[in-house]
Design an enzyme around this catalytic site. Structure first.
Site, PDB file in Angstrom:
ATOM      1  N   PHE A 136       0.863  -1.188   0.000  1.00 13.05           N
ATOM      2  CA  PHE A 136       0.000   0.000   0.000  1.00 13.05           C
ATOM      3  C   PHE A 136       0.891   1.227   0.000  1.00 13.05           C
ATOM      4  O   PHE A 136       1.768   1.373   0.847  1.00 13.05           O
ATOM      5  CB  PHE A 136      -0.917   0.016   1.227  1.00 13.05           C
ATOM      6  CG  PHE A 136      -1.897   1.153   1.185  1.00 13.05           C
ATOM      7  CD1 PHE A 136      -3.025   1.083   0.367  1.00 13.05           C
ATOM      8  CD2 PHE A 136      -1.699   2.309   1.928  1.00 13.05           C
ATOM      9  CE1 PHE A 136      -3.924   2.142   0.292  1.00 13.05           C
ATOM     10  CE2 PHE A 136      -2.602   3.366   1.866  1.00 13.05           C
ATOM     11  CZ  PHE A 136      -3.721   3.280   1.052  1.00 13.05           C
ATOM     12  N   ASP A 221       9.198   2.661   1.273  1.00 12.46           N
ATOM     13  CA  ASP A 221       8.056   3.407   1.786  1.00 12.46           C
ATOM     14  C   ASP A 221       7.991   3.145   3.290  1.00 12.46           C
ATOM     15  O   ASP A 221       7.555   2.087   3.736  1.00 12.46           O
ATOM     16  CB  ASP A 221       6.777   2.933   1.083  1.00 12.46           C
ATOM     17  CG  ASP A 221       5.527   3.612   1.630  1.00 12.46           C
ATOM     18  OD1 ASP A 221       5.592   4.205   2.724  1.00 12.46           O
ATOM     19  OD2 ASP A 221       4.474   3.519   0.973  1.00 12.46           O
ATOM     20  N   LYS A 250       2.972  10.029   8.329  1.00  9.63           N
ATOM     21  CA  LYS A 250       2.282   9.560   9.533  1.00  9.63           C
ATOM     22  C   LYS A 250       2.928  10.084  10.825  1.00  9.63           C
ATOM     23  O   LYS A 250       2.734  11.227  11.182  1.00  9.63           O
ATOM     24  CB  LYS A 250       2.202   8.031   9.520  1.00  9.63           C
ATOM     25  CG  LYS A 250       1.146   7.496   8.547  1.00  9.63           C
ATOM     26  CD  LYS A 250       0.909   6.030   8.777  1.00  9.63           C
ATOM     27  CE  LYS A 250      -0.096   5.410   7.808  1.00  9.63           C
ATOM     28  NZ  LYS A 250      -1.488   5.648   8.138  1.00  9.63           N
TER      29      LYS A 250
HETATM   30  C1  LIG Z   1       3.016   2.294   3.777  1.00  7.72           C
HETATM   31  C2  LIG Z   1       2.083   3.433   3.476  1.00  7.72           C
HETATM   32  N1  LIG Z   1       2.354   4.267   2.454  1.00  7.72           N
HETATM   33  C3  LIG Z   1       1.566   5.310   2.160  1.00  7.72           C
HETATM   34  C4  LIG Z   1       0.420   5.574   2.890  1.00  7.72           C
HETATM   35  C5  LIG Z   1      -0.424   6.745   2.547  1.00  7.72           C
HETATM   36  O1  LIG Z   1      -0.199   7.771   3.450  1.00  7.72           O
HETATM   37  P1  LIG Z   1      -1.248   8.990   3.576  1.00  7.72           P
HETATM   38  O2  LIG Z   1      -2.551   8.391   3.970  1.00  7.72           O
HETATM   39  O3  LIG Z   1      -0.631   9.909   4.591  1.00  7.72           O
HETATM   40  O4  LIG Z   1      -1.313   9.637   2.239  1.00  7.72           O
HETATM   41  C6  LIG Z   1       0.097   4.729   3.959  1.00  7.72           C
HETATM   42  C7  LIG Z   1      -1.136   4.969   4.729  1.00  7.72           C
HETATM   43  O5  LIG Z   1      -1.696   4.100   5.358  1.00  7.72           O
HETATM   44  C8  LIG Z   1       0.945   3.642   4.256  1.00  7.72           C
HETATM   45  O6  LIG Z   1       0.667   2.810   5.271  1.00  7.72           O
END
Ligand SMILES: Cc1ncc(COP(=O)(O)O)c(C=O)c1O
Length: 406
Positions: A136, A221, A250
């Site tokens: 994700f 990520d 986050k």
């Molecule tokens: C690994 C990862 N990348 C990207 C995101 C997306 O982040 P945002 O919701 O701040 O755009 C998330 C959100 O859950 C995530 O867990």
């Protein structure tokens, strides 16, 4: 104005489905709803509130910055952004930082940078991005198309091209598709939304080697794993592998929206003025809060405390499971913990979350079969005990009679 959950259905786009509870106050690892009912927070806003609610350090930074300067856009730079960038580069492999407003935006910047780097260095043909099933990476159309859950990206028309997905923790499947056309491999060092699945050490090393062999960038990520969540400042620091680009969001703002993309000076040099940008990215308020949050988390004692709490948490879950036998696996790192239901109870994770709410506990799911816990990194050990007792009460309300009969 009278505000209740019913108003949500009248005024909000229905892409979320919140419960009836509306929290109005938070302190540490506890929150209170409109009726004054108290909850223990094992969710932390989906791994965001890394210092709990209203921690004094970010509160002070926000108050102080709110009386100095709120916003300048990127036509000018600002002190909090420069200080935070220096701290991020001092603490990590990175030499350059780009600020965004969210994890998705940080990933979008990382993906565009990888494409531009490959275009400049090798030419148009090197445009392929590889990521992993169940990953994700956020919700903009590029990021969600790179993410490995088709359900999130289908049904919105033509997707960005040259994106391929392979199997996480299966090096042979990556080896079969990576080539000199690959410009980047993007991965979470521990898949969060996909079900709390850690990358095997050999896999992560193998991915780095394949990227090197094919002159592809490795993007980690760390939006969910970063800023102390796994008991290390960034998860990569415990893998022996260094990425070329890392994204963080986050917990970086501890509850204030901010994202960051970190990379080397050489790679960063490909995003020249005008190639990418954001109005709010690097906003002084966000950077001031993030600086105070980052300073607090980037501390060996705090990080060691995360690892201690992790053990306590997992032991507590295992003890509950010894009584009810509903989980087949309790896993994760630091305070990013998942409990996967046995096949007999597959699909019931959300029900457990809802039962928890009735007992005064906030938890999360990671897919239909995994209950996820991402509490504050400084949650008092007594709150872990009490929260687990509430969790057990929730489990008992759903599975008690079966467990006792068994
Ligand atoms: C690994 C990862 N990348 C990207 C995101 C997306 O982040 P945002 O919701 O701040 O755009 C998330 C959100 O859950 C995530 O867990």
């Amino acid at each position: 104005m009278q505000v209740s959950r019913a108003l949500f259905d009248d005024v909000m786009v229905p892409n979320y489905a919140p419960p009836a509870v509306i929290p109005v106050k938070g302190q540490g690892s506890r929150i209170w709803d409109q009726e004054g009912r108290e909850y223990i927070d094992f969710a932390g806003g989906i791994a965001v509130n890394c210092l709990g609610h209203c921690h004094p350090a970010p509160v002070k930074a926000l108050q102080e910055q709110s009386e100095k300067v709120w916003h300048l856009a990127n036509v000018m730079t600002n002190e909090p952004a420069l200080r935070l960038a220096r701290k991020l580069t001092d603490a990590t492999f990175a030499e350059r930082v780009y600020f965004a407003n969210s994890g998705t935006e940080a990933n979008e910047a990382a993906l565009k940078l990888a494409r531009r780097w490959a275009f400049n260095e090798y030419g148009e043909h090197k445009d392929e991005i590889i990521s992993f099933e169940r990953s994700f990476h956020g919700r903009t159309f590029f990021a969600v198309s790179v993410g490995g859950q088709k359900a999130y990206s289908d049904g919105f028309g033509p997707k960005p091209g040259a994106i391929r997905h392979t199997v996480f923790n299966d090096l042979a499947s990556l080896e079969a598709v990576i080539s000199d056309k690959t410009c980047a491999v993007m991965m979470e060092p521990l898949q969060g939304e996909g079900g709390i699945i850690d990358a095997d050490p050999a896999f992560i090393k193998g991915v780095r080697e394949l990227c090197d062999k094919h002159n592809a960038l490795l993007i980690f990520d760390e939006v969910q794993t970063g800023v102390g969540r796994t008991g290390h400042l960034y998860a990569y620091m415990d893998t022996g592998v260094t990425p070329d680009i890392l994204t963080s969001a986050k917990a970086l703002g501890g509850g204030f929206p901010i994202g960051a993309m970190l990379t080397t000076a050489e790679i960063a040099s490909h995003l020249k003025p005008g190639t990418h940008g954001s109005t709010y990215g690097g906003n002084p308020l966000g950077c001031a809060v993030a600086e105070a949050t980052f300073d607090t988390v980037n501390d060996d004692t705090l990080l060691a405390g995360v690892r201690v709490r992790s053990e306590q948490f997992k032991k507590g879950l295992e003890a509950i499971n010894a009584r009810y036998g509903i989980f087949k696996d309790i896993r994760g790192k630091g305070l990013l913990i998942g409990a996967e239901l046995i096949d007999e109870h597959a699909g019931r994770a959300k029900e457990i979350l809802q039962a928890g709410l009735k007992e005064g506990l906030l938890s999360l799911v990671a897919g239909a079969n995994v209950v996820r816990f991402t509490p504050s990194l400084v949650i008092p050990e007594a709150d872990i005990e009490e929260g687990l007792a509430r969790f057990e009460a929730a489990i008992d309300s759903l599975f008690g009679s079966v467990a006792k009969a068994g």
